[in-house]
Design a protein around this motif. Sequence first.
Motif, PDB file in Angstrom:
ATOM      1  N   HIS A   2       0.651  -1.237   0.088  1.00  0.00           N
ATOM      2  CA  HIS A   2      -0.289  -0.063  -0.204  1.00  0.00           C
ATOM      3  C   HIS A   2       0.904   0.746  -0.178  1.00  0.00           C
ATOM      4  N   PRO A   3       0.576   2.111  -0.729  1.00  0.00           N
ATOM      5  CA  PRO A   3       1.374   3.702  -0.961  1.00  0.00           C
ATOM      6  C   PRO A   3       1.507   3.925   0.621  1.00  0.00           C
ATOM      7  N   PRO A   4       2.476   4.665   0.956  1.00  0.00           N
ATOM      8  CA  PRO A   4       2.400   5.266   2.254  1.00  0.00           C
ATOM      9  C   PRO A   4       1.814   6.105   2.445  1.00  0.00           C
ATOM     10  N   SER A   5       1.396   6.902   3.945  1.00  0.00           N
ATOM     11  CA  SER A   5       0.765   7.804   4.288  1.00  0.00           C
ATOM     12  C   SER A   5       1.516   8.671   4.572  1.00  0.00           C
ATOM     13  N   LEU A   6       1.996  10.475   4.445  1.00  0.00           N
ATOM     14  CA  LEU A   6       3.158  10.809   5.154  1.00  0.00           C
ATOM     15  C   LEU A   6       2.273  12.044   4.911  1.00  0.00           C
ATOM     16  N   LYS A   7       2.797  12.919   6.306  1.00  0.00           N
ATOM     17  CA  LYS A   7       3.052  13.956   7.041  1.00  0.00           C
ATOM     18  C   LYS A   7       0.526  14.179   7.126  1.00  0.00           C
ATOM     19  N   THR A   8       0.771  13.095   7.659  1.00  0.00           N
ATOM     20  CA  THR A   8      -0.245  13.361   8.389  1.00  0.00           C
ATOM     21  C   THR A   8      -1.045  13.852   9.543  1.00  0.00           C
ATOM     22  N   LEU A   9      -0.046  14.359  10.325  1.00  0.00           N
ATOM     23  CA  LEU A   9       0.362  15.235  11.717  1.00  0.00           C
ATOM     24  C   LEU A   9       1.666  15.644  11.676  1.00  0.00           C
ATOM     25  N   PRO A  10       1.712  16.910  11.708  1.00  0.00           N
ATOM     26  CA  PRO A  10       2.618  17.889  11.140  1.00  0.00           C
ATOM     27  C   PRO A  10       3.668  17.037  12.204  1.00  0.00           C
ATOM     28  N   GLU A  11       3.391  16.077  13.407  1.00  0.00           N
ATOM     29  CA  GLU A  11       4.711  15.812  13.995  1.00  0.00           C
ATOM     30  C   GLU A  11       5.119  14.576  13.303  1.00  0.00           C
ATOM     31  N   ASP A  12       3.788  13.873  12.970  1.00  0.00           N
ATOM     32  CA  ASP A  12       4.866  12.938  11.975  1.00  0.00           C
ATOM     33  C   ASP A  12       5.914  13.720  10.641  1.00  0.00           C
ATOM     34  N   PHE A  13       6.694  14.584  10.870  1.00  0.00           N
ATOM     35  CA  PHE A  13       7.324  15.123   9.483  1.00  0.00           C
ATOM     36  C   PHE A  13       8.376  16.220  10.362  1.00  0.00           C
ATOM     37  N   ARG A  14       9.516  15.156  11.273  1.00  0.00           N
ATOM     38  CA  ARG A  14      10.408  16.089  11.689  1.00  0.00           C
ATOM     39  C   ARG A  14      11.888  16.310  11.112  1.00  0.00           C
ATOM     40  N   SER A 326      21.583  19.561   1.018  1.00  0.00           N
ATOM     41  CA  SER A 326      20.934  20.379   0.450  1.00  0.00           C
ATOM     42  C   SER A 326      19.973  20.214  -1.138  1.00  0.00           C
ATOM     43  N   GLY A 327      18.881  19.892  -1.480  1.00  0.00           N
ATOM     44  CA  GLY A 327      18.260  19.599  -2.554  1.00  0.00           C
ATOM     45  C   GLY A 327      17.448  18.953  -2.195  1.00  0.00           C
ATOM     46  N   GLY A 328      17.243  17.787  -1.491  1.00  0.00           N
ATOM     47  CA  GLY A 328      16.401  16.477  -1.182  1.00  0.00           C
ATOM     48  C   GLY A 328      15.495  16.684  -0.952  1.00  0.00           C
ATOM     49  N   TYR A 329      14.787  15.843  -1.803  1.00  0.00           N
ATOM     50  CA  TYR A 329      13.056  16.396  -1.211  1.00  0.00           C
ATOM     51  C   TYR A 329      12.216  14.266  -0.243  1.00  0.00           C
ATOM     52  N   ALA A 330      12.236  14.918   0.889  1.00  0.00           N
ATOM     53  CA  ALA A 330      12.095  13.483   2.140  1.00  0.00           C
ATOM     54  C   ALA A 330      11.170  12.696   1.268  1.00  0.00           C
ATOM     55  N   THR A 331      10.259  13.240   0.874  1.00  0.00           N
ATOM     56  CA  THR A 331       8.544  13.340   0.737  1.00  0.00           C
ATOM     57  C   THR A 331       8.904  12.419  -0.797  1.00  0.00           C
ATOM     58  N   SER A 332       9.757  12.969  -1.487  1.00  0.00           N
ATOM     59  CA  SER A 332      10.424  11.775  -2.606  1.00  0.00           C
ATOM     60  C   SER A 332      10.731  11.093  -2.802  1.00  0.00           C
ATOM     61  N   ALA A 333      11.624  11.058  -1.662  1.00  0.00           N
ATOM     62  CA  ALA A 333      12.680   9.732  -1.540  1.00  0.00           C
ATOM     63  C   ALA A 333      11.753   8.325  -1.414  1.00  0.00           C
ATOM     64  N   VAL A 334      10.762   8.607  -0.064  1.00  0.00           N
ATOM     65  CA  VAL A 334      10.500   7.997   0.849  1.00  0.00           C
ATOM     66  C   VAL A 334       8.896   7.056  -0.263  1.00  0.00           C
ATOM     67  N   HIS A 335       8.659   8.171  -0.926  1.00  0.00           N
ATOM     68  CA  HIS A 335       7.077   7.348  -2.236  1.00  0.00           C
ATOM     69  C   HIS A 335       8.303   6.401  -3.103  1.00  0.00           C
TER      70      HIS A 335
END
Length: 364
Positions: A2-14, A326-335
């Motif tokens: 199943h695709p991941p769900s990111l940033k459901t809560l602000p505290e999920d993404f530090r 610098s310049g890398g996107y965590a959300t893209s890396a995880v997906h």
Amino acid sequence: MHPPSLKTLPEDFRVTEYLGLETAPPDGSTHTYLLLWKRGLTTHEALRELAAAFAVDVQDVAAAGLKDEDGVTEQFVSVRGLLSHADIERANVPAGGGRRAWRVTPHGTGTAALRTGGLDGNGFRLIVRDLDDATAAVLAEGPRRHTHFFVNYYDTQRFGVPGGPKETHLIGGSLLAGDEDTALELLRRSGSAEGRQALEHRGPAGEFWRRLDPRVPVFYRCAHASYQWNAQVRDLLRENAAGEVADVDREGVPYAFATTRAAVLALAAHSPELDYVRYRWTDGECVRSTAARPTVLQTHISVHRVEPDSLYPGRFACTISFFLPSGGYATSAVHQWFVQARASSQDGAQGAPMAAVPAGGGHA
């Protein structure tokens, strides 16, 4: 999987920023350096709030990187002038229970303002939610540390705020074409803080754009360049991936994700870097230049916990951490990590991304 769900809560993404910041004694220093903790507002918004709190021009407050509003982030800020501890404390907003909050703490003094592009990188600690049983089992039973190669796309947050249309590149394109009226109309429907200002504006479009912090229109020009860069990399990946590509539409922004590590490395071998157009506000003007951006990044993802998800009954949540330059996107890396893992589990391929490093290596 199943695709991941990111940033459901602000505290999920530090996010914690890393910057080799040179400090100096207060005598002879011209700037105060602060560590900014924030939640619920963009870096541009935070700079405006701090400028107002310190009664300085917004251009006298600067940051080396941009951080999203839908997370809990820490980054460095410079303020022209020497601030006292009392000045700094008066600028703080208690975290409380509200969505928007920030706090600054003194980090030292120095002789230069921070500049965009001076950032070393970011450390991330994320909670990935809404995982199914199969994905949770792979994560729980697999190694604690994974080597991950991924395409270095600009991700969706570059092109719009959460819940808003992803059109910052269109705003930038209109500004570059000299069409300030269309740029203003696009901004008004963006849902951003600047968009709210645009909705209240009643005069000529040019008057609005000239009144903004000049770094904001520069950001939109950069978003246009980012969208074009993504398109070039997508084409290169398709040309070199031997069909091992999944087309993905994320909030209206098109991506091509490699389904195997080999496909990512084929792109890196063919085109390790690709020039992109860069815009900066320097010495009172917008300066255009070009620079090389890597097409592929490598990171090490550490898995810390896999447990039942309190927000999604019957599902699982996983806590992970990693570092990106610098310049890398965590959300893209995880997906992309999950796309590669899902494809590997479906076709039974060996060497899946989630089984790449012996168990126990480098676990924090």
